[in-house]
Design an enzyme around this catalytic site. Structure first.
Site, PDB file in Angstrom:
ATOM      1  N   ALA A  62       0.606  -1.346  -0.070  1.00  0.00           N
ATOM      2  CA  ALA A  62      -0.032  -0.037   0.151  1.00  0.00           C
ATOM      3  C   ALA A  62       0.692   1.296   0.006  1.00  0.00           C
ATOM      4  CB  ALA A  62      -0.636  -0.078   1.162  1.00  0.00           C
ATOM      5  N   GLY A 103       0.756  -5.389   1.155  1.00  0.00           N
ATOM      6  CA  GLY A 103      -0.110  -5.416   0.232  1.00  0.00           C
ATOM      7  C   GLY A 103       0.274  -6.055  -1.260  1.00  0.00           C
ATOM      8  N   GLU A 106       0.117  -9.858  -0.581  1.00  0.00           N
ATOM      9  CA  GLU A 106      -1.181 -10.043  -0.637  1.00  0.00           C
ATOM     10  C   GLU A 106      -1.438 -10.202  -1.866  1.00  0.00           C
ATOM     11  OE1 GLU A 106      -2.259  -6.908   2.315  1.00  0.00           O
ATOM     12  OE2 GLU A 106      -3.071  -8.469   3.459  1.00  0.00           O
ATOM     13  N   GLU A 126       3.326  -5.219   8.029  1.00  0.00           N
ATOM     14  CA  GLU A 126       2.409  -4.349   8.377  1.00  0.00           C
ATOM     15  C   GLU A 126       2.532  -4.009  10.083  1.00  0.00           C
ATOM     16  OE1 GLU A 126       1.975  -6.702   6.536  1.00  0.00           O
ATOM     17  OE2 GLU A 126       0.530  -6.039   4.710  1.00  0.00           O
TER      18      GLU A 126
END
Ligand code: CAA
Ligand code: NAI
Length: 699
Positions: A62, A103, A106, A126
């Protein structure tokens, strides 16, 4: 704005994510991936999709900068891309290169297959930003890697290299040679093999050690005291086992959102950017020339000299070590050797590495031995006349253009530069923290006359030594120690007023400090600051309160751990502090001599008195231009003094409490106690309803 492109290679559609420098999932990027994916789906000629990223920036996840600001209305997010990939009838193969984090991982976990270059590293960091993965990482990773591996990666935020990731099942193939070629070959094999192309979500997570959650929870409760995110991560991974996939995803999202909104996460995100901002130094750019440091020398082989020499050896830089006392030099070399032996025994480094590093440290008999070095660090006793003498001697011994740095804790480095007038541009402070080979902080003290090249060299060297270098201006104690002085003074006042050493330490470790100030003083040696207080006695304002508590302990020979007694008592061979009634009696005696009526003091008052003092002095440090930014002060206190990272550092924490509230309390203290005059900058910011972050933004 970053985006994604689609090209074709035979039956394979290649989607390239392009958002430099690290291909973060900024607004616009997920939407572009979705569009390209839809185009590839619609194209009958495409039988498989390779998803890759441009450049060498990897897939960093992110966009951390976008957190805390609303996501643009209607703009797709990563969480829209993931189900679209999982719905794809055509297999999606992600080709990873460099870091694949958060992310980014992910996204990769949602693909049917993952291939990676040898230098890829994957991770879910994270937790280091104060929240668990929020796009399915805690549910998919255990299904691919096994619960134990996934749990460790997620609660600690550690990275796993490509080969290990392949062994644990995260990566399907490590590609040697050209990544795209390898990915295309892999895609052709999958097309030939045909369906099914299984997804992580369809697998069952495998748990080998039923005790792993209890053991991890216990470890986190000890290590991550006061923090929510590590435990939140554990709860999410646990639900991968206890809940069906979609429910696990919902639970993860709930916990993610709770954590994302927390002060802990705001603090950790602040630190992430503060650590990067610290590298931006006015007048120094990428093109500022820096001297290559191929050989260095350290003068003074005491506590600091030996630690600094070890830092150079660890970085593979040959370093000379000199001491005017040959016994001290021998002791230093023996201590360095035994430190390495300990690390070999603990399996931290190989015996061959240790041997090679020891060999990089070369004893130097006299100062003439510094010839041929690019940089010399002086670390002799903290006495100006002695340092002046060493600088004069270095002036004649050093090569032309060599940099001379002082490791002084407090002394005037501008004055030291004046001692070697024609080398003035090559002098600065490089203030390491004890133990130098362990502590990450390095204050680079910029003198008036230091050239940009000198400064750039010290900053680049700091990075090579694995340090986080913060530029400080010249003043008594620079950034950290200048602030420390008032903090420890408050500790002594609180002792006189009624708090015990263990109450003070418990209050501050309860807040999150790595160690309490009394335990720190015992570790560092009470005699060090005692000598300094005696030397500086003439500078003290006699009209202001002075606490002799620490002096009186020293007069009894209580220098801390090294003498078995200080603020606490230590059993032989133990480092565990034991409260000592003798100390309580001594403190009560000093208080009585000063006419102080002792009282019970609560943890809140202890925290306020110690930490608000830091904030107030921090504001002065900022206003005087000693620190370039409030966030630099945060980095100093986190990396040099054990301030909790998850509270964001002294100045960020002050913003969180509110500068007006702190200013009011300090103003109240100032009515009845010495040393509490509010810093003008603090008063101004409080009056304007602003924060230190606003100050940084305006700078
Ligand atoms: N978002 C925004 N900017 C980022 C970024 C990110 N995720 N990662 C790095 N950057 C920026 C840095 O701020 C820096 O910018 P400046 O040059 O302007 O200072 C630039 O990219 C280069 O970064 P580094 O200097 O750190 O470069 P490096 O090569 O030393 O390290 C890295 C690269 C390992 C990717 C490191 O930057 C890093 O650890 N980044 C953060 C990775 C991370 O935590 N990702 C998880 C984010 S949260 C998430 O993904 C969950 C979710 O989906 C909701
Ligand atoms: P130390 O007392 O352990 O070592 C100093 C060494 O310098 C001694 O071995 C001494 O023999 C040697 N020395 C004295 N005169 C010399 C000369 N003319 N030439 C060569 N060697 C000489 O001191 P320590 O703690 O290592 O401190 C050194 C410097 O680092 C001081 O300026 C101190 O303020 C600073 N410093 C100390 C920290 C600490 O925690 N100890 C932390 C950061 C900085």
């Amino acid at each position: 704005m970053g985006g994604a492109s689609l090209e074709h290679e035979g039956a394979v559609g290649i989607i390239t994510i392009d958002n430099p420098p690290v291909n973060a999932m900024s607004p616009g990027v997920p939407g572009a991936i979705l569009e390209r994916l839809a185009e590839a789906q619609a194209d009958n000629a495409v039988e498989a999709v390779v998803l890759r990223c441009a450049g060498k920036g990897g897939l960093a996840g992110a966009d951390i900068r976008s957190f805390g600001t609303p996501w643009p209305e209607g703009e797709p997010t990563l969480r829209d891309v993931i189900p679209a990939i999982e719905r794809s009838a055509k297999p999606v193969i992600v080709a990873l290169n460099g870091y694949c984090l958060g992310g980014g991982l992910e996204l990769a976990l949602s693909c049917h297959y993952r291939v990676a270059s040898r230098k890829t590293e994957v991770g879910q960091p994270e937790v280091l930003l104060g929240f668990p993965p929020g796009a399915g990482g805690t549910q998919r990773l255990p299904r691919l890697a096994g619960v134990e591996t996934a749990l460790a990666m997620i609660v600690d935020g550690t990275y796993v290299a490509a080969e290990d990731a392949a062994r644990s099942g995260i990566i399907d193939r490590v590609i040697n040679g050209d990544l795209l070629e390898g990915a295309l070959a892999f895609a052709s094999e999958r097309i030939a093999a045909g369906p099914p192309h299984s997804l992580a979500r369809e697998r069952t997570p495998v748990l080998k050690d039923p005790n792993v959650f209890a053991a991890t929870r216990e470890r986190l409760e000890r290590r991550a005291r006061g923090q929510r995110a590590p435990i939140a991560c554990l709860e999410c991974v646990e639900s991968a086992l206890t809940l069906p996939f979609d429910e696990g995803i919902r639970k993860e999202r709930e916990i993610f959102e709770e954590c994302m909104a927390s002060p802990e996460s705001a603090a950790l995100r602040h630190v992430f950017f503060a650590e990067r901002a610290v590298r931006k130094v006015p007048g120094i750019g990428k093109d500022t020339p820096a001297r290559a440091v191929e050989r260095a020398a350290i003068i003074g082989a005491g506590t600091m000299g030996r630690g600094i020499a070890t830092c150079f050896a660890n970085a593979g830089i040959p370093v000379g070590l000199m001491d005017s006392d040959s016994g001290a030099l021998e002791r230093a070399l023996a201590a360095i050797r035994s430190d390495y032996e300990r690390r070999v025994k603990r399996g931290r480094i190989s015996a061959a590495d240790a041997e090679a590093r020891v060999k990089l440290i070369e004893p130097i008999e006299t100062l003439e031995g510094v010839a041929g070095t690019d940089l010399v660090i002086e670390a002799v006793f903290e006495e100006m006349p002695l340092k002046e003498e060493v600088f004069r001697a270095l002036d004649s011994a050093c090569d032309e253009g060599a940099i001379i740095a002082s490791n002084t804790s407090y002394l005037d480095v501008d004055h030291l530069a004046d001692v070697v007038p024609h080398r003035r541009g090559n002098v600065l402070g490089m203030h390491f923290f004890s133990p130098a080979q362990v502590m990450r902080l390095l204050e680079v003290v910029r003198t008036d006359s230091a050239s940009p090249e000198t400064l750039a060299t010290a900053l680049a060297l700091g990075r090579r030594l694995g340090k986080i270098a913060v530029v400080a201006g010249v003043c008594h104690g620079f950034i950290g120690n200048r602030m420390l002085e008032g903090y420890t003074r408050q500790v002594r006042f609180l002792l006189e007023e009624g708090a015990s050493p263990s109450e003070i330490d418990a209050a501050l470790t309860g807040f999150g400090m790595a160690m309490g100030p009394c335990a720190v003083a015992d570790l560092a040696g009470l005699d060090v600051s005692w000598r300094k207080r005696k030397a500086d006695a003439h500078l003290r304002d006699p009209s202001k309160r002075y606490s002799a508590v620490a002096d009186r302990l020293c007069e009894l020979g209580r220098f801390g751990q090294k003498t078995g007694a200080g603020y606490y008592r230590y059993e032989s061979g133990s480092r565990a502090p034991v409260p000592d009634p003798e100390v309580d009696a001594l403190i009560a005696e000093v208080a009585a001599e000063n006419g102080i009526t002792r009282r019970a003091i609560g943890a809140d008052e202890i925290v306020q008195r110690c930490l608000y003092h830091l904030v107030n002095e921090g504001a002065r440090v900022l206003e005087d231009g000693i620190a370039l930014r409030a966030s630099d002060i945060d980095i100093v206190w986190i990396n040099g003094y054990g301030f909790p990272r998850w509270r964001g550092g002294v100045m960020h924490w002050a913003d969180h409490v509110g500068l007006d509230a702190i200013h009011d309390t300090i103003t109240g203290f100032n009515e009845s106690q010495d040393y509490w005059e509010p810093a003008p900058l603090l008063g101004r910011l409080a009056a304007e309803g602003k924060s230190f972050a606003d100050f940084d933004r305006a700078a």
